[in-house]
Design a protein around this motif. Sequence first.
Motif, short mmCIF file in Angstrom:
data_model
loop_
_atom_site.label_atom_id
_atom_site.label_comp_id
_atom_site.label_asym_id
_atom_site.label_seq_id
_atom_site.Cartn_x
_atom_site.Cartn_y
_atom_site.Cartn_z
N LYS A 261 7.33 -4.07 -6.93
CA LYS A 261 5.97 -3.87 -6.42
C LYS A 261 5.42 -2.53 -6.90
O LYS A 261 6.09 -1.50 -6.80
CB LYS A 261 5.98 -3.93 -4.90
CG LYS A 261 4.58 -3.83 -4.29
CD LYS A 261 4.63 -3.93 -2.78
CE LYS A 261 3.22 -3.81 -2.19
NZ LYS A 261 3.23 -3.89 -0.71
N THR A 263 1.98 -0.02 -6.53
CA THR A 263 0.75 0.28 -5.78
C THR A 263 0.09 1.51 -6.38
O THR A 263 0.73 2.33 -7.05
CB THR A 263 1.05 0.52 -4.30
OG1 THR A 263 2.00 1.60 -4.18
CG2 THR A 263 1.61 -0.73 -3.64
N TYR A 264 -1.23 1.65 -6.09
CA TYR A 264 -2.03 2.72 -6.68
C TYR A 264 -2.76 3.48 -5.57
O TYR A 264 -3.13 2.90 -4.54
CB TYR A 264 -3.06 2.17 -7.67
CG TYR A 264 -2.47 1.37 -8.81
CD1 TYR A 264 -2.18 1.98 -10.02
CD2 TYR A 264 -2.18 0.01 -8.67
CE1 TYR A 264 -1.64 1.25 -11.08
CE2 TYR A 264 -1.63 -0.72 -9.71
CZ TYR A 264 -1.37 -0.10 -10.92
OH TYR A 264 -0.84 -0.81 -11.96
N ALA A 265 -3.00 4.76 -5.83
CA ALA A 265 -3.77 5.57 -4.88
C ALA A 265 -4.38 6.75 -5.63
O ALA A 265 -3.83 7.23 -6.63
CB ALA A 265 -2.88 6.06 -3.74
N ASN A 285 -8.61 0.24 -6.20
CA ASN A 285 -7.95 -0.93 -5.65
C ASN A 285 -6.44 -0.67 -5.68
O ASN A 285 -5.84 -0.49 -6.74
CB ASN A 285 -8.29 -2.16 -6.50
CG ASN A 285 -7.76 -3.45 -5.91
OD1 ASN A 285 -6.58 -3.55 -5.59
ND2 ASN A 285 -8.63 -4.45 -5.79
N SER A 286 -5.82 -0.64 -4.50
CA SER A 286 -4.41 -0.26 -4.41
C SER A 286 -3.48 -1.26 -5.08
O SER A 286 -2.34 -0.91 -5.42
CB SER A 286 -4.01 -0.07 -2.95
OG SER A 286 -4.15 -1.30 -2.25
N GLN A 287 -3.95 -2.51 -5.29
CA GLN A 287 -3.09 -3.52 -5.88
C GLN A 287 -3.28 -3.63 -7.39
O GLN A 287 -2.31 -3.79 -8.14
CB GLN A 287 -3.38 -4.88 -5.23
CG GLN A 287 -3.20 -4.89 -3.71
CD GLN A 287 -1.82 -4.46 -3.27
OE1 GLN A 287 -0.82 -4.96 -3.82
NE2 GLN A 287 -1.75 -3.56 -2.29
N ALA A 303 0.57 6.03 -9.40
CA ALA A 303 1.16 4.69 -9.29
C ALA A 303 2.58 4.83 -8.77
O ALA A 303 3.33 5.71 -9.22
CB ALA A 303 1.15 3.99 -10.64
N THR A 304 2.96 3.96 -7.84
CA THR A 304 4.29 4.03 -7.23
C THR A 304 5.04 2.72 -7.47
O THR A 304 4.54 1.64 -7.13
CB THR A 304 4.19 4.29 -5.72
OG1 THR A 304 3.47 5.50 -5.50
CG2 THR A 304 5.57 4.38 -5.09
#
Length: 646
Positions: A261, A263-265, A285-287, A303-304
């Motif tokens: 997975k 995710t973004y922030a 958009n975090s996805q 990005a994680t």
Amino acid sequence: MRISGKKGILSLLLSLVLVLELILSSGQIVLASSENHQDVYTVKILNEQGESVPGVKVVYDLYTDATGSDKKQETVDAVTGDDGVLEIAAISEAQQADGEAYYKIVEASGEGYDSYNDTEMQTITSENVLTEREITLKKTVQKQKVTLTGLVTNVQNSQPLENVFVSDGDAGSTITGSDGTYSIELIEGNSYELTFSLDGYDEVSKTVTVAAPYVCDVQMNLSAVYDSTFRFNDATPKSVVYGENENKFINVASSEMADSKITYAIVKEKDLEGSDTNVDVADINSQTGEVTIKRSGMITVEATRAADITYAETKITYELSVVKADQTGFKFEEEVPQDKKYYPADGTYSNAAVGGQSTGKITYKVIEGTGIAEVNTDTGEVTFKKLGTVGIQATKAGDDKYNEITATYRITAIKKGQTRFKFDTSVPSDLHYGENNNKYLNEAKGGNGTGEITYSVEDGKDIVSVDPKTGEVSFIKAGQATIKATKTEDENSFYETATATYTLNIAKGTQSTLHFVRQNPEITWDANNTSFENALQGGSGNGELSYEIIEQKRLNGEKADTSVATIDKSTGKLTILSTGTVKVKGTKAGDESYKEATAEYELTIKKADQSIAFQETTKTVVYGTKEYTSVMANTGTGTGEIQICG
């Protein structure tokens, strides 16, 4: 005194012996003993028990002054004799020649002893040149090697770690055995930076001072494993302009390893000036990682990649700069206005600016012909004050999305200009400060109409002043100035004001003759009066006076460094140290109007006469009586040797 016969001569010799014994007993004369090393400067090397140390290597440097900036000779090394003494004749000779000698011992070393060196400059004068200097060397203490041991374990499960590389930071190293233990030889009492390294574990550094019980245990952490293939499509994206691509931007992160997975922030937002206060540059958009731009500024996107059984959680970032967009379509309603004839009753003109995209306010200003017209900063209405051309600029301010934008136009209120208004000399030759009583006249002529001609200093008001009516220029100081002549328009004239200028270069002048009151004076050495002053007169301007000695010589013509005299650089006062000649240079510094000036004189300090005398100038003695000794009433001055002859 008359002496005759062998007995008389013998009696005289015995008298002289008695005189010498008397002088020696009173301490007036000290005879140097070469056996006791008192004829030259000596250094004696001792151990901590006060015993002489032979065979010690002594390295020293001899300097020209106490600063130690220049060596008097190359570095010298020598060895002490059986009595631990080293004679250094060069130091004695330097002291006798210059009054003082300066040296440092760079190294004094002997087998079994710690090396010694001087940390401060040694100054040798007539008072201590024959004093034997003693230096004590300390015995070298040998430190012993000991074995340091320890256990290296895994911090997670306390299991011993095999094949850990252990290094002491110098030349020593070892590895741990299967039981996790190690041993390494180190010097007791010393401090070491021990490093422990093993693949898959974080390196450990530990400072150890070797002391009983000689044990150093260490625990090591497993290294975190990150996904090195996790990266953005574009690690360093270029700046984007607000409004491009419907204010959308996407930069996807991906990994070559198994899916995980992501995710973004947005983790940081700043405006273009670097402030992060109340700044909202974009959303994300975090996805999907798609960025929606809201204004100009700078953002940092993170990005994680979530952790899994193989890799630790991995984070990566990129920075995106959003620059302001340029506005378009901003212009005046009348882009190229026609010339406007000037009438006092109808001296206004309106021309509004329209268009652009920002929310900024539109303002107006005069950018050309500020004395011809005024403009209303809010409405743009122009009010003429006289004939001429005026330039108007409209500015629509920028906001957080768009840059500032400007538009301009020019409009002319028609009237003829004057012709052939100029100075008699358009390009004057260079002048010097002090010429023509610091005055210069250059009149302006020509033009049209009957307007008054006035003069002013356009540039260089600190250099010159000008008579506003005659144009006569008065010099204040050296430099460059621009003089302006103005012929005004007269009442009911068809001509506008005319101007002309010229540039005047005023070079620095030469000072009046600078001289010392006494030229090449001579004085006689006087130990009770060692100062000498010679006033410096003349010159011009406000420059400061300074003095320096530019040459010193002995009376025989040999050069002397600083042994004849010293000088106070601000007053010129000399302090006489010995006989000889001193050449002094006086300088009056230049200032804003005059160049530097100098003068010199040479002072000769002659030797003084001295006198000596016996207490009794005539004495009759009877042959065969007790021997007679004559005592000196006056031994003179100076350091010369007294000889008695008969």
